[in-house]
Design a protein around this motif. Structure first.
Motif, short mmCIF file in Angstrom:
data_model
loop_
_atom_site.label_atom_id
_atom_site.label_comp_id
_atom_site.label_asym_id
_atom_site.label_seq_id
_atom_site.Cartn_x
_atom_site.Cartn_y
_atom_site.Cartn_z
N ALA A 93 0.86 -1.18 0.00
CA ALA A 93 0.00 0.00 0.00
C ALA A 93 0.90 1.23 0.00
O ALA A 93 2.04 1.19 0.46
CB ALA A 93 -0.90 0.00 1.23
N VAL A 94 0.38 2.33 -0.53
CA VAL A 94 1.11 3.58 -0.55
C VAL A 94 0.37 4.56 0.35
O VAL A 94 -0.82 4.83 0.13
CB VAL A 94 1.22 4.14 -1.99
CG1 VAL A 94 1.90 5.49 -1.99
CG2 VAL A 94 1.96 3.15 -2.88
N PHE A 95 1.05 5.08 1.35
CA PHE A 95 0.41 5.95 2.33
C PHE A 95 0.54 7.42 1.96
O PHE A 95 1.56 7.87 1.46
CB PHE A 95 0.99 5.71 3.73
CG PHE A 95 0.55 4.41 4.31
CD1 PHE A 95 -0.58 4.35 5.11
CD2 PHE A 95 1.24 3.25 4.01
CE1 PHE A 95 -1.00 3.14 5.62
CE2 PHE A 95 0.81 2.03 4.52
CZ PHE A 95 -0.31 1.98 5.33
N HIS A 96 -0.53 8.16 2.23
CA HIS A 96 -0.56 9.61 2.06
C HIS A 96 0.49 10.21 2.99
O HIS A 96 0.73 9.67 4.08
CB HIS A 96 -1.96 10.12 2.42
CG HIS A 96 -2.19 11.56 2.13
ND1 HIS A 96 -1.77 12.55 2.98
CD2 HIS A 96 -2.79 12.17 1.08
CE1 HIS A 96 -2.12 13.72 2.47
NE2 HIS A 96 -2.74 13.52 1.32
N PRO A 97 1.14 11.31 2.61
CA PRO A 97 2.16 11.90 3.49
C PRO A 97 1.67 12.22 4.91
O PRO A 97 2.44 12.19 5.85
CB PRO A 97 2.56 13.18 2.75
CG PRO A 97 2.29 12.88 1.32
CD PRO A 97 1.07 12.01 1.32
N SER A 98 0.37 12.46 5.07
CA SER A 98 -0.19 12.75 6.40
C SER A 98 -0.59 11.48 7.14
O SER A 98 -1.01 11.54 8.30
CB SER A 98 -1.42 13.64 6.26
OG SER A 98 -2.49 12.90 5.67
N ASN A 99 -0.49 10.32 6.46
CA ASN A 99 -0.91 9.02 7.01
C ASN A 99 -2.40 8.97 7.34
O ASN A 99 -2.82 8.17 8.17
CB ASN A 99 -0.08 8.63 8.23
CG ASN A 99 1.33 8.29 7.86
OD1 ASN A 99 1.58 7.72 6.80
ND2 ASN A 99 2.27 8.66 8.71
N GLN A 100 -3.21 9.78 6.67
CA GLN A 100 -4.66 9.76 6.89
C GLN A 100 -5.36 8.77 5.97
O GLN A 100 -6.47 8.33 6.27
CB GLN A 100 -5.25 11.15 6.70
CG GLN A 100 -4.80 12.12 7.75
CD GLN A 100 -5.37 13.51 7.53
OE1 GLN A 100 -6.01 13.79 6.52
NE2 GLN A 100 -5.15 14.38 8.49
N GLY B 167 -5.57 14.18 -5.53
CA GLY B 167 -5.39 13.31 -4.37
C GLY B 167 -6.51 13.35 -3.35
O GLY B 167 -6.61 12.47 -2.51
N SER B 168 -7.39 14.34 -3.42
CA SER B 168 -8.48 14.42 -2.44
C SER B 168 -9.83 14.01 -3.01
O SER B 168 -10.72 13.64 -2.26
CB SER B 168 -8.57 15.82 -1.84
OG SER B 168 -8.82 16.77 -2.86
N SER C 34 2.11 12.54 -4.53
CA SER C 34 3.07 13.64 -4.62
C SER C 34 3.54 13.94 -3.19
O SER C 34 2.88 13.55 -2.23
CB SER C 34 2.42 14.87 -5.24
OG SER C 34 1.38 15.36 -4.41
N PRO C 35 4.66 14.63 -3.02
CA PRO C 35 5.16 14.91 -1.67
C PRO C 35 4.14 15.62 -0.76
O PRO C 35 4.11 15.38 0.44
CB PRO C 35 6.38 15.79 -1.92
CG PRO C 35 6.87 15.36 -3.26
CD PRO C 35 5.61 15.08 -4.05
N SER C 36 3.29 16.45 -1.33
CA SER C 36 2.28 17.15 -0.52
C SER C 36 1.02 16.33 -0.34
O SER C 36 0.16 16.65 0.49
CB SER C 36 1.91 18.49 -1.18
OG SER C 36 1.22 18.24 -2.40
N GLY C 37 0.85 15.27 -1.15
CA GLY C 37 -0.36 14.46 -1.11
C GLY C 37 -1.48 15.02 -1.96
O GLY C 37 -2.57 14.45 -2.02
N ALA C 38 -1.22 16.12 -2.65
CA ALA C 38 -2.27 16.76 -3.46
C ALA C 38 -2.58 15.97 -4.73
O ALA C 38 -3.68 16.08 -5.27
CB ALA C 38 -1.85 18.18 -3.83
N PHE C 39 -1.62 15.15 -5.18
CA PHE C 39 -1.80 14.42 -6.42
C PHE C 39 -1.45 12.95 -6.24
O PHE C 39 -0.64 12.59 -5.39
CB PHE C 39 -0.91 15.00 -7.53
CG PHE C 39 -1.14 16.45 -7.77
CD1 PHE C 39 -2.24 16.89 -8.49
CD2 PHE C 39 -0.27 17.40 -7.25
CE1 PHE C 39 -2.46 18.24 -8.70
CE2 PHE C 39 -0.48 18.75 -7.45
CZ PHE C 39 -1.58 19.17 -8.18
N ILE C 40 -2.06 12.11 -7.08
CA ILE C 40 -1.75 10.69 -7.15
C ILE C 40 -1.30 10.41 -8.57
O ILE C 40 -1.87 10.93 -9.53
CB ILE C 40 -2.98 9.82 -6.82
CG1 ILE C 40 -3.44 10.05 -5.38
CG2 ILE C 40 -2.70 8.34 -7.07
CD1 ILE C 40 -4.77 9.41 -5.05
N GLN C 41 -0.26 9.59 -8.72
CA GLN C 41 0.20 9.17 -10.05
C GLN C 41 -0.02 7.67 -10.17
O GLN C 41 0.28 6.92 -9.23
CB GLN C 41 1.67 9.48 -10.21
CG GLN C 41 2.27 8.91 -11.48
CD GLN C 41 3.78 9.00 -11.49
OE1 GLN C 41 4.38 9.85 -10.89
NE2 GLN C 41 4.40 8.06 -12.18
#
Length: 114
Positions: A13-20, A96-97, A69-76
Motif C-alpha cells: 500500500a502507498v500511504f498519504h504523506p499525512s498518514n490519513q 489526491g483528495s 506527490s510529496p504534498s499528497g495533493a496528487f496521485i500518479q
C-alpha cells in the motif's frame, strides 16, 4: 491497533504523506485503484479513467505503480502499455483528495528512484 484485510488486494500500500489514507491496487482484471481511510479502512474513492470518481479503472493494461506527490495533493498511476496503445495515456495524474483525473501522458518505461 486494528489490522485490515482486503481480499483480492495486493499486499503493498502507498500511504498519504499525512498518514490519513492509503492507496491500494486490487489484483482484479481491471486493477482497481482504491483510496482508503487509514483509521477505518473504508473506501474513500476509486480512481477511474472515465474521470469520474467511484468507477473502476477500465483499461487494457493493469496499473503496476502508484504514488502520492510529496504534498499528497496528487496521485500518479502508471501501467505497462499493451499491444493496443489507444488514445488514453498510461501515466495518469489524479487529484489526491477527490480522485478526479487531471491529465494523462504516454510513457513507455518507468524508473523508480533508488
Amino acid at each position: 491497533n486494528e489490522i485490515f484485510q482486503f481480499p483480492g488486494a495486493r499486499e503493498d500500500a502507498v500511504f498519504h504523506p499525512s498518514n490519513q489514507c492509503f492507496i491500494q491496487v486490487d489484483e482484479t482484471p481491471d486493477a482497481r485503484v482504491v483510496v482508503r481511510d487509514c483509521s477505518t479502512g473504508e473506501q474513500k474513492f476509486v480512481l477511474s479513467t472515465a474521470g469520474k470518481p467511484g468507477e473502476s479503472i477500465a483499461t487494457d493494461y493493469k496499473v503496476s505503480f502508484v504514488a502520492y506527490s510529496p504534498s499528497g495533493a496528487f496521485i500518479q498511476t502508471w501501467a505497462r502499455r499493451g499491444a493496443d496503445e489507444g488514445k488514453e495515456g498510461n501515466l495518469v495524474v489524479w487529484d489526491g483528495s477527490t480522485g478526479e483525473k487531471l491529465c494523462h501522458f504516454h510513457n513507455k518505461n518507468l524508473e523508480r528512484d533508488r
